[in-house]
Enzyme design. Structure first.
Site, mmCIF file in Angstrom:
data_model
loop_
_atom_site.group_PDB
_atom_site.id
_atom_site.type_symbol
_atom_site.label_atom_id
_atom_site.label_comp_id
_atom_site.label_asym_id
_atom_site.label_seq_id
_atom_site.Cartn_x
_atom_site.Cartn_y
_atom_site.Cartn_z
ATOM 1 N N LYS A 96 -39.027 -51.732 -99.665
ATOM 2 C CA LYS A 96 -37.910 -51.599 -98.718
ATOM 3 C C LYS A 96 -36.948 -52.782 -98.765
ATOM 4 O O LYS A 96 -35.764 -52.630 -98.480
ATOM 5 C CB LYS A 96 -38.458 -51.442 -97.289
ATOM 6 C CG LYS A 96 -39.246 -50.160 -97.064
ATOM 7 C CD LYS A 96 -38.344 -48.949 -97.047
ATOM 8 C CE LYS A 96 -39.109 -47.689 -96.677
ATOM 9 N NZ LYS A 96 -38.276 -46.478 -96.792
ATOM 10 N N GLU A 113 -33.550 -47.681 -88.753
ATOM 11 C CA GLU A 113 -34.614 -46.852 -88.218
ATOM 12 C C GLU A 113 -35.869 -47.201 -89.006
ATOM 13 O O GLU A 113 -35.782 -47.646 -90.154
ATOM 14 C CB GLU A 113 -34.282 -45.366 -88.388
ATOM 15 C CG GLU A 113 -34.659 -44.754 -89.750
ATOM 16 C CD GLU A 113 -33.891 -45.328 -90.936
ATOM 17 O OE1 GLU A 113 -32.762 -45.809 -90.746
ATOM 18 O OE2 GLU A 113 -34.436 -45.308 -92.059
ATOM 19 N N SER A 125 -45.879 -48.697 -103.898
ATOM 20 C CA SER A 125 -44.686 -48.957 -103.085
ATOM 21 C C SER A 125 -44.852 -50.046 -102.037
ATOM 22 O O SER A 125 -43.885 -50.685 -101.647
ATOM 23 C CB SER A 125 -44.237 -47.667 -102.410
ATOM 24 O OG SER A 125 -45.268 -47.166 -101.584
#
Lengths: 396, 266
Positions: A88, A110, A377
């Site tokens: 991210k 969010e 991830s």
């Protein structure tokens, strides 16, 4: 829609958001078009990715997992080793730089599992920007460690209690905040979703994953891998991993989506399997919805995957058949979470555990002397409490 | 000529009063009574909300209304039944739907429009369907052949070029969003509201009706000096919310509120 940025992926994508956001989306699109060509922006982004995020992330050969699964050689693209522990941050840094360029001093986000909220809070702190993170009240509970970290970084966390109080509601609330504060605020959308140009921007910022993986693998093996696998919620790590390989037809591409508890509506987040074309949060994509077009709440053991929509590019890649999307249940993901931790010494995020399950099947089908890369991830620290709770329930 | 156009052409009022409420809150049969009451007390056009699970352009009051409505079993049959009952009560008052695009798309555009028209609907407001989409163009075309209107939203952030472009596929009236943000009552409006509405009137040859944030008779009166219509949603929905379990109390409070607003803009 811009001439140089695709607003649509086949029939999916576009811009279906309230009119109040249109000017901001157009400003974002034109700014991004300029920045994409700007050497200064590229240099700045590379600087932060290298010196703050810690890129390039390693490509690790998973020797024990390879032996244990008894099929193709397994390689792991280690996004878990990035600063803040997941992919991210690649997107958050990039969008924060774009926001700074546009003169926006406030950023909002969010978050579901909290990793995007954490990444946004981190860049907010680093660049000295006021940061607000919307998080479903249920997710604040089940991802409490990340919620606390977000606050510790100086960001304000706003729990959303509407509906199922998870990622869908947090996304709606962030869009409302943006509509109110659009002149001062940039909304750092966390996945390859939302109105154009977000799916393209997020894809481009995450494409570093696949580019690095491809060049690292080629350098080591003088060839391309046979297959790549990533998990898909909104799908940002997946599209980032897939993008560099889409034209390499010899590379099979697999996405793992959350099959949750089963096929009944409300028990899964398997958008690409059960979703129908529709419009949600500014984009035309596949959505889990009922017979009247009302959005059905999604479920997954992983807070990062329980979103009833999916990035429009994934909807397109599913429709064209370029990517094989498969469902993984909560139980299968939980088993892989434990298996990978014990065999390889890496605790993966519950989201990534879904990818591991698909990868295990694919590796066995491919057989030995073939190679498979999994996008790892994110790391699973945030999930430990939830996993312990689930294991406790399982043993009852 | 569309029903909305002939209403504005007849100009029996200084400014049109356009109330909104969500169908099915707290139940569909009560909605019929609320609709009749609103029509009886001075609505010039009535906006009926079709609930959608994710109303991103709406503030907390309408979000809660939608959530209460969706606790009932949603069906288009119910929506059209209730609409027809409200329409039959006062067929001369134009009814429009406000909803998000996904339910319409899912129902099928032509099927939806045919049934909406049969139920007495003469126009649509869709906050998440910008005019510059293929779907909006299709919708405009399909509405036109049915003599129905596509009412677009224009906001304080909309630039001149965009406003000029959207005029081509707009009809009925323009829904001018008075302030940034989502629906909900506000104390103050931007200082340039009057100039923005004047500019819009010069740019688009359609009535300009102002909504988002208006709740009191004073506000309605003030804005009616320069807007062709006043749209009020959250304040009406709040009355329904606060008295929701007592239908007769809601009806009486609605009658009182609607007539006060109507008087304030006459």
């Amino acid at each position: 829609m811009g001439k140089n940025l695709p607003g649509y992926f086949g029939e999916f994508g576009g811009r279906y958001s309230p009119e109040i956001l249109t000017e901001a989306l157009e400003e974002l699109e034109s700014t991004y078009q300029k920045l994409k060509k700007s050497k200064k922006f590229k240099k700045e982004l590379e600087y932060y990715l290298r010196n703050y995020v810690g890129r390039p992330s390693p490509l690790t050969y998973a020797e024990r997992l390879t032996k244990h699964w008894g099929g193709a050689r397994i390689w792991l693209k280690r996004e878990d080793l990035n600063h803040t522990g997941a992919h991210k941050i690649n997107n958050a840094i990039g969008q924060a730089l774009i926001a700074r360029f546009m003169g926006k001093k406030r950023i909002i986000a969010e978050t579901g599992a909290g990793q995007h909220g954490l990444a946004t809070a981190t860049v907010g702190a680093m660049f000295g920007m006021e940061t607000v993170v919307y998080m479903g009240a249920v997710d604040v509970q089940r991802q409490n460690l990340n919620a606390k970290k977000i606050e510790m970084l100086g960001a304000k966390i706003l729990p959303v209690t509407a509906g199922e109080a998870t990622l869908k509601e947090a996304t709606s609330e962030a869009m409302r905040d943006w509509a109110l504060n659009v002149s001062t605020t940039h909304y750092i959308v966390g996945s390859a979703i939302g109105p154009h140009p977000f799916p393209t921007i997020v894809r481009d910022l995450q494409a570093v994953i696949g580019k690095e993986a491809k060049s690292q693998f080629k350098k080591e093996n003088k060839k391309l891998p046979s297959a790549i696998v990533a998990c898909v919620g909104g799908g940002s790590n997946a599209i980032g991993m897939f993008h560099a390989f889409l034209k390499d037809k010899q590379v099979a591409i697999y996405g793992a989506e959350a099959g949750g508890l089963g096929p009944k509506p409300g028990e899964h987040s398997a958008t690409l399997t059960y979703g129908k074309t529709g419009f949600l949060h500014g984009t035309k994509t596949l959505i889990i919805q009922d017979e009247f077009g009302q959005i059905v709440p999604a479920h997954s053991v992983s807070a990062g995957l329980d979103y009833p929509g999916v990035g429009p590019e994934h909807a397109f890649l599913s429709q064209t058949g370029r990517v094989d999307y498969r469902m993984v249940t909560d139980e299968q993901a939980l088993d892989c979470f434990l298996e990978v931790s014990r065999i390889e010494g890496i605790i993966p995020a519950l989201e990534t555990a879904h990818a591991f399950h698909v990868a295990r099947d694919v590796a066995r089908d491919l057989g030995k002397k073939k190679d498979l890369i999994i996008c790892l991830s994110g790391r699973g620290d945030k999930d430990v409490t939830e996993v312990l709770r689930l294991l406790g329930e399982r043993s009852k | 000529m569309s029903k909305i156009k002939s209403l504005f052409d007849s100009a029996k009022f200084k400014s049109a009063f356009i109330p909104y409420f969500t169908l099915g809150d707290p139940n569909y049969n009560d909605s019929i009574e609320f609709g009749k009451t609103i029509l009886d007390n001075g609505a010039d056009i009535l906006e009926l909300g079709i609930p959608f699970s994710d109303p991103v352009a709406d503030g907390p009051v309408i979000q809660r209304a939608v959530a209460r409505s969706l606790k009932n079993s949603f069906s288009f049959d119910e929506i059209f039944r209730v609409t027809k009952a409200i329409h039959d009560h006062k067929p001369e008052t134009p009814l429009v739907y406000l909803t998000y695009f996904n339910p319409i798309y899912h129902c099928g555009i032509t099927k939806f429009l045919d049934r909406a028209k049969e139920s007495g609907i003469v126009g649509l407001v869709i906050p998440d369907l910008p005019f510059d989409t293929a779907e909006s163009e299709t919708l405009f075309r399909e509405l036109k052949v049915r003599d129905m209107d596509l009412i677009h939203l224009v906001t304080p952030a909309s630039e001149k070029k965009r406003i000029q472009a959207l005029a081509k596929t707009s009809s009925g009236f323009i829904y001018y969003v008075t302030s940034f943000g989502v629906t909900g009552e506000r104390r103050e409006f931007s200082l340039d509201l009057k100039e923005r509405i004047r500019f819009l009137k010069e740019t688009i040859q359609l009535p300009i009706c102002a909504g988002f944030g208006i709740s009191t008779p004073d506000q309605a009166n003030q804005i009616s000096q320069y807007a062709d219509g006043i749209i009020i949603g959250s304040a009406i929905q709040r009355i329904i919310e606060e008295n929701g379990s007592d239908r007769s109390k809601v009806v009486s409070a609605l009658a009182d509120y609607i007539s006060k607003i109507r008087t304030s803009i006459s």
